[in-house]
Design an enzyme around this catalytic site. Structure first.
Site, PDB file in Angstrom:
ATOM      1  N   LYS A 124       0.823  -1.214   0.000  1.00 35.83           N
ATOM      2  CA  LYS A 124       0.000   0.000   0.000  1.00 35.83           C
ATOM      3  C   LYS A 124       0.859   1.267   0.000  1.00 35.83           C
ATOM      4  O   LYS A 124       0.637   2.177  -0.785  1.00 35.83           O
ATOM      5  CB  LYS A 124      -0.918   0.003   1.228  1.00 35.83           C
ATOM      6  N   ASN A 125       1.843   1.318   0.896  1.00 33.33           N
ATOM      7  CA  ASN A 125       2.585   2.575   1.038  1.00 33.33           C
ATOM      8  C   ASN A 125       3.545   2.844  -0.116  1.00 33.33           C
ATOM      9  O   ASN A 125       4.060   3.949  -0.244  1.00 33.33           O
ATOM     10  CB  ASN A 125       3.284   2.637   2.403  1.00 33.33           C
TER      11      ASN A 125
HETATM   12  C1  EPZ Z   1       4.450   6.811   6.283  1.00 33.85           C
HETATM   13  O1  EPZ Z   1       3.817   8.008   6.736  1.00 33.85           O
HETATM   14  C2  EPZ Z   1       3.365   5.780   6.177  1.00 33.85           C
HETATM   15  N1  EPZ Z   1       2.339   6.269   5.276  1.00 33.85           N
HETATM   16  C3  EPZ Z   1       2.745   5.495   7.540  1.00 33.85           C
HETATM   17  O2  EPZ Z   1       1.874   4.394   7.388  1.00 33.85           O
HETATM   18  C4  EPZ Z   1       3.851   5.096   8.524  1.00 33.85           C
HETATM   19  O3  EPZ Z   1       3.291   4.968   9.810  1.00 33.85           O
HETATM   20  C5  EPZ Z   1       4.950   6.152   8.536  1.00 33.85           C
HETATM   21  O4  EPZ Z   1       5.451   6.377   7.193  1.00 33.85           O
HETATM   22  C6  EPZ Z   1       6.156   5.769   9.394  1.00 33.85           C
HETATM   23  O5  EPZ Z   1       6.708   4.569   8.924  1.00 33.85           O
HETATM   24  C7  EPZ Z   1       2.535   6.244   3.972  1.00 33.85           C
HETATM   25  O6  EPZ Z   1       3.549   5.776   3.468  1.00 33.85           O
HETATM   26  C8  EPZ Z   1       1.432   6.756   3.123  1.00 33.85           C
HETATM   27  P1  EPZ Z   1       6.844   9.984   8.218  1.00 33.85           P
HETATM   28  P2  EPZ Z   1       4.591   9.372   6.658  1.00 33.85           P
HETATM   29  O7  EPZ Z   1       6.911  11.248   7.448  1.00 33.85           O
HETATM   30  O8  EPZ Z   1       5.523   9.330   5.495  1.00 33.85           O
HETATM   31  C9  EPZ Z   1       7.366  13.288  11.638  1.00 33.85           C
HETATM   32  C10 EPZ Z   1      -0.102   3.145   7.666  1.00 33.85           C
HETATM   33  O9  EPZ Z   1      -0.710   2.719   8.678  1.00 33.85           O
HETATM   34  N2  EPZ Z   1       7.318  14.273  10.515  1.00 33.85           N
HETATM   35  O10 EPZ Z   1       7.919   8.984   8.008  1.00 33.85           O
HETATM   36  O11 EPZ Z   1       3.596  10.456   6.666  1.00 33.85           O
HETATM   37  C11 EPZ Z   1       6.045  12.586  11.825  1.00 33.85           C
HETATM   38  O12 EPZ Z   1       5.154  13.341  12.624  1.00 33.85           O
HETATM   39  C12 EPZ Z   1       0.455   4.563   7.624  1.00 33.85           C
HETATM   40  O13 EPZ Z   1       0.065   2.471   6.646  1.00 33.85           O
HETATM   41  C13 EPZ Z   1       7.547  15.603  10.777  1.00 33.85           C
HETATM   42  O14 EPZ Z   1       7.775  16.020  11.906  1.00 33.85           O
HETATM   43  O15 EPZ Z   1       5.417   9.326   7.998  1.00 33.85           O
HETATM   44  C14 EPZ Z   1       6.489  11.295  12.472  1.00 33.85           C
HETATM   45  O16 EPZ Z   1       6.686  11.478  13.837  1.00 33.85           O
HETATM   46  C15 EPZ Z   1       0.058   5.374   8.802  1.00 33.85           C
HETATM   47  N3  EPZ Z   1       7.499  16.491   9.721  1.00 33.85           N
HETATM   48  C16 EPZ Z   1       7.834  11.015  11.805  1.00 33.85           C
HETATM   49  O17 EPZ Z   1       8.275  12.267  11.277  1.00 33.85           O
HETATM   50  C17 EPZ Z   1       7.263  16.078   8.448  1.00 33.85           C
HETATM   51  O18 EPZ Z   1       7.242  16.930   7.541  1.00 33.85           O
HETATM   52  C18 EPZ Z   1       7.803   9.997  10.676  1.00 33.85           C
HETATM   53  O19 EPZ Z   1       6.765  10.336   9.769  1.00 33.85           O
HETATM   54  C19 EPZ Z   1       7.034  14.714   8.199  1.00 33.85           C
HETATM   55  C20 EPZ Z   1       7.067  13.826   9.245  1.00 33.85           C
END
Ligand code: EPZ
Length: 422
Positions: A24-25
């Site tokens: 999915k991701n």
């Molecule tokens: C991806 O989200 C996945 N979604 C999520 O899966 C997954 O939980 C996550 O990565 C972590 O592995 C998709 O791929 C669509 P991140 P993403 O940016 O990319 C912080 C599921 O259940 N952050 O790696 O949005 C954020 O708050 C979903 O399938 C910032 O601070 O996650 C988090 O604490 C849910 N600023 C950390 O980084 C930003 O601009 C990691 O988030 C971006 C993120």
């Protein structure tokens, strides 16, 4: 009004084989990235059959991009793509609509889009995406709930991310492929989905090196073109079924996986006492007679995936001691706990972590707050005594292909039912 629920009568032993679908991701990034092909058709093979795929197709259609989905194969022709503002409702139904920003910026140098939504798992800022777009020369503003991104020209830049982010890493690979000159991304995420997106873009004519390591180099190119790409298997779906097998499996096989993507989970399950045999593209497992308590701490890849933290929790009720789960990526990703308590699961939440005490789960009416909380409740229902009814199943259908059918094939007593609200 009627709506659908999933019901499970727990206690069955599961056996046989389950086939894992495409990731999915990855899919949710590959589909937006495909709009960058100014010439020729992009064919994505092995897509998961989930509602997020349909939502993204519909966003492409809004840009006059032709899409044709036949089972797990999606053909995308963006030859005649037109830049249009994207409406809020569809955009808000999934987080990954932020990849439309990078792709539209690269192709049209302009994008107007609603703020991305997604699973309510705590604060999910996109500051690192914005920092990256600005570094490439885009002007980014946020007015009345919509994002406006515009650049006369995108120019390669050196970007050091403040947090390791899957989404920001992918979005910058996409946008920088359409920039002039070289972009260097440092402190990037290394998830397999990032490597998958880089390999699609490279086969569309991009020049990306280092995906899967701490630093990625992208040389911008004039134009991208069509190609055929096979998506990687979904390591989170695979992990979910492996946890099911660890809880209730006997002579139980999970197929179409890349075992190296599963290492942190495999070693945690072994620590619990589960016997696992690993093959080229499968694992075989049988549940143990007793489970040892463990500590689970979520980390960026290759650490224990945050997306498996909620599905893992029901298994820990079966241990003969207290287990601990610590969530470092989304410290508020604990909305499943209240629901587990309704099932008699004894669990105590402290900031960013939870203690899980040995408990015998009982069937109850429970509500999925998000996708992986839904998976957690399904697994809980499979091991609970009596019938569990899961509400808000639309969250589950966003991310798992045919989950009820796949579990039925393994021998689970599970079914969908229409219920009326009155
Ligand atoms: C991806 O989200 C996945 N979604 C999520 O899966 C997954 O939980 C996550 O990565 C972590 O592995 C998709 O791929 C669509 P991140 P993403 O940016 O990319 C912080 C599921 O259940 N952050 O790696 O949005 C954020 O708050 C979903 O399938 C910032 O601070 O996650 C988090 O604490 C849910 N600023 C950390 O980084 C930003 O601009 C990691 O988030 C971006 C993120």
């Amino acid at each position: 009004m009627s709506r659908e629920v999933i019901k499970i009568r727990g206690g069955s032993t599961l056996s046989g084989e389950v086939e894992i679908s495409g990731a999915k991701n990855s899919a949710v990034a590959l589909i937006p990235a495909s709009l960058m092909a100014a010439e020729g058709e992009v064919v994505l093979e092995g897509l998961p059959e989930i509602s997020d795929v349909n939502t993204l197709m519909s966003l492409l259609n809004d840009l006059n991009i032709r899409t044709e989905l036949d089972g797990t194969v999606l053909k995308i022709n963006a030859d005649k793509a037109e830049n249009m503002p994207l409406p809020n409702t569809k955009v808000q139904s999934l987080r990954a609509s932020y990849y439309m920003m990078g792709a539209m910026l690269a192709r049209f140098k302009k994008c107007v889009i609603g703020l991305p939504g997604g699973c309510p798992i705590g604060p999910r800022p996109i500051d690192q995406h914005i920092k990256g777009f600005e570094a490439l020369g885009a002007k980014v503003t946020n007015e009345h709930g919509a994002m406006y991104l515009e650049a006369e020209e995108l120019k390669g830049a050196k970007i050091f991310f403040d947090v390791v982010s899957v989404g920001a890493t992918i979005n910058m690979m996409i946008a920088a492929s359409g920039a002039k000159g070289q972009t260097i991304l440092e402190n990037v995420a290394k998830e397999p989905e990032i490597v998958d997106v880089a390999s699609l873009l490279n086969s569309m004519g991009a020049d990306i090196r280092g995906a899967g390591t701490d630093s990625i180099k992208i040389n911008g190119v004039e134009k991208l073109h069509g190609t055929t790409h096979s998506i990687i298997p979904d390591r989170i779906e695979a992990g979910t079924y492996m946890i099911v097998g660890a809880a209730a499996g006997e002579d139980y096989t999970v197929r179409n996986i890349i075992p190296t993507h599963m290492e942190s989970l495999i070693s945690k399950l072994q620590e619990l006492g589960v016997r696992i045999e690993t093959g080229d593209d499968f694992v075989k497992m049988t549940k143990p007679a007793k489970y040892s308590p463990v500590s689970v701490k979520t980390q960026v890849y290759p650490g224990f995936a945050t997306d498996l933290q909620q599905p893992m929790t029901p298994l820990l009720f079966m241990a003969n001691g207290v287990s601990k789960v610590t969530e470092t990526i989304y410290p508020a990703r604990f909305r499943h706990i209240d629901e587990l308590s309704r099932m008699d699961g004894k669990i105590e939440q402290k900031s960013g972590s939870a203690l899980i005490f040995p408990s015998n789960l009982k069937g109850a009416d429970v509500y999925a707050s998000d996708l992986r909380a839904g998976a957690c409740l399904l697994i809980s229902g499979l091991i609970a005594e009596g019938v569990t009814t899961i509400h808000n199943v639309n969250h589950i259908d966003r991310g798992y292909t045919d989950i009820v059918k796949k579990l039925q094939t393994l021998g689970a007593d599970i079914w969908r039912e229409e219920i009326s609200d009155h």
